[in-house]
Design a protein around this motif. Structure first.
Motif, PDB file in Angstrom:
ATOM      1  N   ASP A   1       0.839  -1.136  -0.051  1.00 20.63           N
ATOM      2  CA  ASP A   1       0.017  -0.091   0.034  1.00 20.63           C
ATOM      3  C   ASP A   1       0.763   1.253   0.038  1.00 20.63           C
ATOM      4  OD1 ASP A   1       0.919  -0.199   2.618  1.00 20.63           O
ATOM      5  OD2 ASP A   1      -0.959   0.152   3.496  1.00 20.63           O
ATOM      6  N   ARG A   2       1.822   1.369   1.001  1.00 12.18           N
ATOM      7  CA  ARG A   2       2.735   2.654   0.878  1.00 12.18           C
ATOM      8  C   ARG A   2       3.542   2.749  -0.296  1.00 12.18           C
ATOM      9  NH1 ARG A   2       6.236   3.248   6.385  1.00 12.18           N
ATOM     10  NH2 ARG A   2       4.206   2.390   6.967  1.00 12.18           N
TER      11      ARG A   2
ATOM     12  N   GLN B   1       2.444   1.727  -3.236  1.00 15.69           N
ATOM     13  CA  GLN B   1       1.664   2.023  -4.266  1.00 15.69           C
ATOM     14  C   GLN B   1       1.353   3.386  -4.271  1.00 15.69           C
ATOM     15  OE1 GLN B   1       0.091  -0.686  -5.950  1.00 15.69           O
ATOM     16  NE2 GLN B   1      -0.220   0.834  -7.631  1.00 15.69           N
ATOM     17  N   ASP B   2       1.450   4.058  -2.983  1.00 17.47           N
ATOM     18  CA  ASP B   2       1.289   5.525  -2.731  1.00 17.47           C
ATOM     19  C   ASP B   2       2.276   6.354  -3.479  1.00 17.47           C
ATOM     20  OD1 ASP B   2      -0.946   5.261  -1.330  1.00 17.47           O
ATOM     21  OD2 ASP B   2       0.009   5.324   0.705  1.00 17.47           O
ATOM     22  N   VAL B   3       3.639   5.937  -3.721  1.00 13.68           N
ATOM     23  CA  VAL B   3       4.492   6.608  -4.017  1.00 13.68           C
ATOM     24  C   VAL B   3       5.258   6.279  -5.460  1.00 13.68           C
ATOM     25  CG1 VAL B   3       5.317   7.432  -1.755  1.00 13.68           C
ATOM     26  CG2 VAL B   3       6.493   5.519  -2.759  1.00 13.68           C
ATOM     27  N   ILE B   4       5.062   5.218  -5.930  1.00 13.65           N
ATOM     28  CA  ILE B   4       5.592   4.821  -7.233  1.00 13.65           C
ATOM     29  C   ILE B   4       4.624   5.188  -8.294  1.00 13.65           C
ATOM     30  CG2 ILE B   4       6.690   2.706  -6.342  1.00 13.65           C
ATOM     31  CD1 ILE B   4       4.596   1.064  -7.866  1.00 13.65           C
ATOM     32  N   ALA B   5       5.038   4.933  -9.492  1.00 16.46           N
ATOM     33  CA  ALA B   5       5.673   5.629 -10.313  1.00 16.46           C
ATOM     34  C   ALA B   5       5.003   5.113 -11.832  1.00 16.46           C
ATOM     35  CB  ALA B   5       7.123   5.279 -10.796  1.00 16.46           C
ATOM     36  N   LEU B   6       5.183   6.213 -12.695  1.00 10.24           N
ATOM     37  CA  LEU B   6       4.689   6.004 -13.935  1.00 10.24           C
ATOM     38  C   LEU B   6       5.904   5.354 -14.792  1.00 10.24           C
ATOM     39  CD1 LEU B   6       3.298   9.859 -14.409  1.00 10.24           C
ATOM     40  CD2 LEU B   6       2.036   7.707 -14.530  1.00 10.24           C
TER      41      LEU B   6
ATOM     42  N   PHE C   1       0.495   4.266 -17.670  1.00 10.08           N
ATOM     43  CA  PHE C   1      -0.077   4.424 -16.432  1.00 10.08           C
ATOM     44  C   PHE C   1       0.833   4.035 -15.215  1.00 10.08           C
ATOM     45  CE2 PHE C   1      -1.758   1.196 -19.386  1.00 10.08           C
ATOM     46  CZ  PHE C   1      -0.788   0.381 -19.191  1.00 10.08           C
ATOM     47  N   ASN C   2       0.522   4.568 -14.075  1.00 10.12           N
ATOM     48  CA  ASN C   2       1.136   3.861 -12.818  1.00 10.12           C
ATOM     49  C   ASN C   2       1.265   2.329 -13.057  1.00 10.12           C
ATOM     50  OD1 ASN C   2      -0.094   6.509 -12.605  1.00 10.12           O
ATOM     51  ND2 ASN C   2      -1.676   5.386 -11.176  1.00 10.12           N
TER      52      ASN C   2
ATOM     53  N   THR D   1      -3.615  -2.815 -10.858  1.00 12.92           N
ATOM     54  CA  THR D   1      -4.605  -2.664  -9.700  1.00 12.92           C
ATOM     55  C   THR D   1      -5.927  -2.763 -10.422  1.00 12.92           C
ATOM     56  OG1 THR D   1      -4.212  -0.253  -9.983  1.00 12.92           O
ATOM     57  CG2 THR D   1      -3.097  -1.377  -8.341  1.00 12.92           C
TER      58      THR D   1
ATOM     59  N   ASN E   1      -7.001  -5.980  -4.883  1.00  9.96           N
ATOM     60  CA  ASN E   1      -6.920  -5.651  -3.516  1.00  9.96           C
ATOM     61  C   ASN E   1      -5.518  -5.300  -2.936  1.00  9.96           C
ATOM     62  OD1 ASN E   1      -9.693  -6.050  -2.402  1.00  9.96           O
ATOM     63  ND2 ASN E   1      -9.409  -8.366  -2.471  1.00  9.96           N
TER      64      ASN E   1
ATOM     65  N   THR F   1      -3.563  -2.509  -3.325  1.00  9.57           N
ATOM     66  CA  THR F   1      -3.550  -1.267  -2.749  1.00  9.57           C
ATOM     67  C   THR F   1      -3.812  -1.213  -1.213  1.00  9.57           C
ATOM     68  OG1 THR F   1      -5.699  -0.401  -3.440  1.00  9.57           O
ATOM     69  CG2 THR F   1      -3.803  -0.283  -5.046  1.00  9.57           C
ATOM     70  N   LYS F   2      -4.582  -2.089  -0.817  1.00 10.62           N
ATOM     71  CA  LYS F   2      -4.939  -2.158   0.737  1.00 10.62           C
ATOM     72  C   LYS F   2      -4.164  -2.929   1.418  1.00 10.62           C
ATOM     73  CE  LYS F   2      -8.705  -5.698   0.765  1.00 10.62           C
ATOM     74  NZ  LYS F   2     -10.131  -5.519   0.876  1.00 10.62           N
TER      75      LYS F   2
END
Lengths: 263, 326
Positions: free
Chosen positions: B117-118, B120-125, B146-147, B242, B247, B249-250
């Motif tokens: 999850d963390r 996913q919050d910061v990575i990348a294109l 896309f990400n 995703t 699931n 990202t959680k």
């Protein structure tokens, strides 16, 4: 085999078999746990001229209980004064080139997208990246590694300070939400189309929120809406549309406020 | 007499261990005295990294000092001290060749702590000038930007090794089937080398001591015939991860992590009015013949089971079992 041994074997077999049989009959009679899903779709409009588009890579949260039950959390969400990305980076001395680089892909930190060669040398160079690249070349001895590992030589505040600040706010709100609802808060992130799924939800009332306002151009958008989750399956669940614009299909409209000016 | 012998074993085996009859050919991180700070023994980067790696890393076993400080007695026991075989191919003072690091045949002693999850919050294109993207431009419509999780989960480089017992139905999944998982530090240290915690010297930030285990050769798959890089000429399966792995990202850790791809991810294309009816066709075949095996997505070990209720639901039909079929 003596009679006593035979009886002993029968007794042991019964002792083993009885609990197993009992367990099985319990399993057979236990009703299947009914769960529900929330198929979230977030679509927003930036300004008046642009069309609605999927809100990509944003986190949404589900807090157990009604808006009334979570009133204190919702008020805390609405009360918070947030520093915008531009203000944070400007305050920490970021160059205009770095601000643009972040804004281009709606990035909160330098980890959001790969730093390409163009951004360390030449006309598009970001000064912070150029400095870190030079330090990395010296440290690692080759350009490919220096480029890939560039972030290890960036100052902490420019590297991920904004993300850490936001996370600090978010963690405090999550703690409060978990305490007030008495249940773990679920969280998912939208994909590029603005879609995300909350799965395996116990039926009941929830508050759907983004907890920390989302920057939409010059405004900050906050969603706090009550959602009813019923036992259902992904295959038949209709999308739950959230937006910053009112429409008959939109179930949850954001409260938008102008982004605060940098101090 | 037999009882007497087992009792002796039960009494003397723990005693022998307690008195020092330890198997020094095996190194365990679980041993109490091996549980000190990781950098007591592993000092990143190891001296030889420039020779064997593109980036600073732990690429070799710790120096002798790490062992001798406690195991002097075992180091100088006889001409072929068993303790040497922990790292060395041959136990001889004249042979210094070592096993590849980490020792390939040994079981894994650490589980990985990785908050999806963390990250996913910061990575990348996906960068626009990536070689694969350039290649695609010449042959297909421009790839979507896309990400992407492929920073760590790239396409598997080679065809998978067959499992023990061979491939089911002799179906050997092509390399395009699976995504790879990180097997070294290359996709970790580029951010976590020295300033972003957990840093390279803080091994315990990611590596958590676990009961020794052998890594799975293949990911568990229900639909073995799905190819991540497939989807026809247009490679329709190449989508944002995703979108199907709903699931991920959680997930705050790898514990209990499941790929969680709902059937709806497939039927968006594979069971759509006017497009394709791959699922419905097989359900109709099953109506006609209860012994029918679904093979479009599955190998027979899965395809001969009852179709799950979700499959019928998506085809807008009431669920059935094979027993219900005449």
């Amino acid at each position: 085999m003596t009679r006593a041994t035979r009886w002993l074997i029968v007794l042991i077999t019964l002792l083993i078999a009885l609990p197993l049989t009992a367990g099985r009959s319990q399993n057979q009679t236990a009703p299947a746990r009914q769960t529900g899903v929330l198929r979230l779709r977030a679509r927003v409009k930036l300004g008046e001229s642009n069309a609605l588009r999927g809100l990509a890579r944003k986190r949404f949260f589900l807090i157990h209980g009604s808006l009334e039950q979570n009133r204190a959390v919702v008020e805390a969400i609405e009360r918070q004064s947030l520093v915008t990305r531009d203000c944070y980076y400007t305050k920490n001395g970021a160059s205009a080139a770095l601000l643009n680089w972040l804004k281009e892909a709606d990035c909160e930190s330098v980890y959001c997208r790969e730093i390409e060669q163009d951004f360390v040398r030449g006309p598009k160079a970001v000064p912070e990246f150029a400095t870190a690249f030079a330090a990395s070349e010296k440290e690692f001895g080759n350009s490919p590694t220096a480029l890939k590992w560039l972030s290890t030589n960036l100052p902490p505040n420019l590297r991920d300070g904004f993300y850490r600040d936001r996370k600090g706010v978010l963690d405090a709100l999550l703690k409060q939400a978990q305490a007030s609802s008495g249940a773990a808060v679920q969280s998912v992130m939208t994909d590029r189309n603005g879609t995300a799924f909350f799965t395996d939800l116990g039926p009941g009332t929830y508050v759907l929120s983004n907890l920390v306002p989302t920057e939409l151009g010059q405004t900050l958008a906050t969603w706090n809406c009550e959602v009813q989750i019923k036992p259902d399956d992904l295959a038949s669940e209709k999308p739950y549309l959230v937006s910053n614009r009112k429409d008959k299909l939109v179930k949850c409209v954001a409260v938008e406020k102008p982004a605060p000016l940098c101090p | 007499m037999k009882i007497g012998l087992s009792s002796l074993v039960l009494i003397f085996l723990p005693l022998a261990v307690a008195l020092g009859a330890v198997d020094y050919t095996k190194f365990s991180h679980s041993t109490t005295k091996h549980k000190s700070e990781c950098n007591t023994c592993h000092k990143p980067p190891t001296k030889n990294w420039t020779k064997v790696s593109q980036y600073p890393d732990i690429t070799d076993y710790p120096d002798h000092d790490a062992c001798v400080s406690c195991h002097r007695a075992q180091f100088f026991r006889g001409a072929r001290p068993p303790i040497c075989s922990v790292c060395h191919l041959k136990t001889s003072p004249r042979e210094d060749a070592r096993y590849a690091f980490r020792k390939p045949a040994s079981s894994l002693q650490f589980a990985i702590e990785f908050p999806h999850d963390r990250h996913q919050d910061v990575i990348a294109l996906r960068p626009q000038n990536q070689p694969r993207a350039r290649f695609l431009l010449a042959h297909a419509p421009p790839p979507q930007q896309f990400n992407n999780c492929t920073i760590c989960h790239a396409q598997a480089a080679a065809v998978s090794t067959p499992p023990a017992g061979g491939w089911i139905d002799s179906y050997a999944p092509p390399a395009a089937t699976f995504k790879a998982a990180p097997s070294d530090h290359s996709s970790c240290f580029n951010c976590h080398w020295k300033s972003q915690e957990p840093v390279a010297a803080n091994c315990n930030g990611c590596h958590k001591l676990a009961t020794p285990y052998t890594a799975a050769v293949l990911p568990t798959r229900i639909s073995l015939k799905f190819m991540h890089e497939g989807g026809g000429e247009k490679r329709q399966h190449v989508a944002e991860c995703t979108t199907c792995h709903i699931n991920i990202t959680k997930s705050a850790s790898l514990r209990g992590l499941k790929p969680d791809v709902p059937i709806t991810s497939c039927t968006e294309c594979h069971n759509k009015e006017g497009l394709r009816q791959d699922l419905s066709k097989e359900l109709i075949a099953l109506d006609k013949n209860r012994a029918f095996t679904c093979t479009y997505c599955h190998t027979s070990n899965v395809g001969k089971l009852d179709a799950p209720a979700s499959h019928y639901l998506i085809a807008q039909r009431p669920p059935l079992t094979r027993r219900d079929t005449k």
